[in-house]
Design a protein around this motif. Structure first.
Motif, short mmCIF file in Angstrom:
data_model
loop_
_atom_site.label_atom_id
_atom_site.label_comp_id
_atom_site.label_asym_id
_atom_site.label_seq_id
_atom_site.Cartn_x
_atom_site.Cartn_y
_atom_site.Cartn_z
N GLU A 165 0.82 -1.21 0.00
CA GLU A 165 0.00 0.00 0.00
C GLU A 165 0.85 1.26 0.00
N ASN A 168 1.89 1.71 -3.53
CA ASN A 168 0.82 1.53 -4.53
C ASN A 168 1.19 0.47 -5.57
N ILE A 189 -5.48 0.41 -5.87
CA ILE A 189 -4.85 -0.26 -4.73
C ILE A 189 -5.83 -0.37 -3.57
N SER A 190 -6.68 0.65 -3.39
CA SER A 190 -7.66 0.59 -2.30
C SER A 190 -8.70 -0.50 -2.57
N VAL A 193 -7.11 -3.92 -1.76
CA VAL A 193 -7.09 -4.14 -0.31
C VAL A 193 -8.48 -4.51 0.20
#
Length: 331
Positions: A165, A168, A189-190, A193
């Motif tokens: 994270e 990225n 990336i969010s 996750v």
């Protein structure tokens, strides 16, 4: 023996070669083109076109991009003839041809004027927003930003431990265990996750009102893409390509976008990369190579052998300025 087709066709049993031996020269190039378009999906599924289901065959027809119903009819006739040949020669598991019962209206949906083949950045972002499940959103986000791999291995084999994270980035692993680091946008990336932590999957993108329970639990695992917790557990926690195909099939129906596939999203991502360059200056061969590397078509910028493969040549022809502008200047 003189071969009437490219050696690069997917033909592990020599069936296409024998089929093409009986084709006249006038029809040869048209049939070869259909086989060449089918090759990437054949390689992903690890099976010949003659063994495809109807849904899989339709992906090939859409990819062929017929501009008239007659063209669509011709492509269907080619695939139909090849499947019949395979059945007659014992190369299909069943004697049922999935194209045997198509009606007169069947061909209309494949005509490119009536179906969107590729999507702009804004359209992709809207799809992601409209995905109720992060497990679905992550497919669109990652294919658009460069993940792929043989049999979609780079997504299926992606684990929580491969997510960085802070940078990225994700470390993706292909079918042959080769690895590369892929830089992602903040949003992508969010989503990765969130998908890795998701515990429930809402059926039909949250629109299922008929089932007693509108969602099912996902198996706990280190993989980002997770199988359902329904039924017997398999030997591995890793999902297979059919999970991705099933999820895209649902999204096609929900979003009313029959051409929404891993391949179309991937190509849309390539077009977007080219568009960012074209807005500033003329796109160059070096730019094409960088796009090829990002999307896994080339292993690296010095992959001289890769420049000669059919996939790279197809992508570079496809990413011409005219095609790119056609998509983005419609807005």
């Amino acid at each position: 023996m003189y071969k009437k087709y490219d050696d690069d066709l997917y033909d592990p049993h020599g069936l296409k070669e024998r089929f093409l031996e009986n084709i006249n020269e006038a029809s040869l190039q048209t049939i070869k083109r259909v086989f060449q378009i089918a090759k990437p999906l054949e390689a992903q599924l690890n099976k010949d076109l003659c063994e495809f289901t109807k849904d899989q065959i339709e992906l090939v027809i859409f990819e062929s991009a017929p501009k008239t119903k007659q063209s669509a009819r011709q492509i269907v006739a080619i695939v139909n003839s090849y499947i019949n040949y395979a059945i007659e020669n014992g190369h299909r598991a069943t004697n049922i041809n999935p194209l045997a019962t198509t009606g007169k209206q069947y061909f209309k949906k494949f005509v490119t004027d009536s179906v969107q083949q590729h999507f702009t950045f804004d359209e992709i972002q809207e799809m992601i927003t409209n995905c109720v499940n992060a497990q679905d959103a992550v497919l669109i986000a990652l294919f658009f930003e460069g993940a792929y791999g043989k049999n979609h291995s780079e997504l299926l084999r992606l684990k929580k431990s491969a997510i960085n994270e802070d940078e990225n980035t994700i470390l993706v692993t292909d079918f042959d265990n080769s690895q590369r680091i892929l830089k992602l946008s903040d949003r992508a990336i969010s989503i990765v996750v969130k998908a890795a932590c998701e515990k429930e999957y809402y059926k039909l993108n949250g629109t299922d009102t008929e089932s007693r329970c509108p969602f099912f639990e996902l198996q706990e695992s280190d993989f980002v893409l997770k199988k359902s917790n329904i039924g017997k557990k398999g030997k591995s926690d890793m999902a297979d390509i059919n999970l991705i195909l099933r999820r895209f099939a649902v999204l096609q129906e929900i979003f009313e976008l029959p051409y929404l596939t891993a391949t179309s999203v991937r190509y849309s991502g390539m077009i977007h990369e080219a568009w960012k360059i074209i807005q500033e200056r003329e796109i160059t061969r070096k730019d094409y190579i960088k796009i090829g590397v990002k999307f896994g078509v080339l292993k690296n910028e010095n992959d001289s052998a890769g420049y000669d493969n059919n996939m790279y040549r197809y992508v570079m022809e496809f990413l011409n300025a005219g095609n790119v502008r056609k998509l983005y200047e419609k807005e």
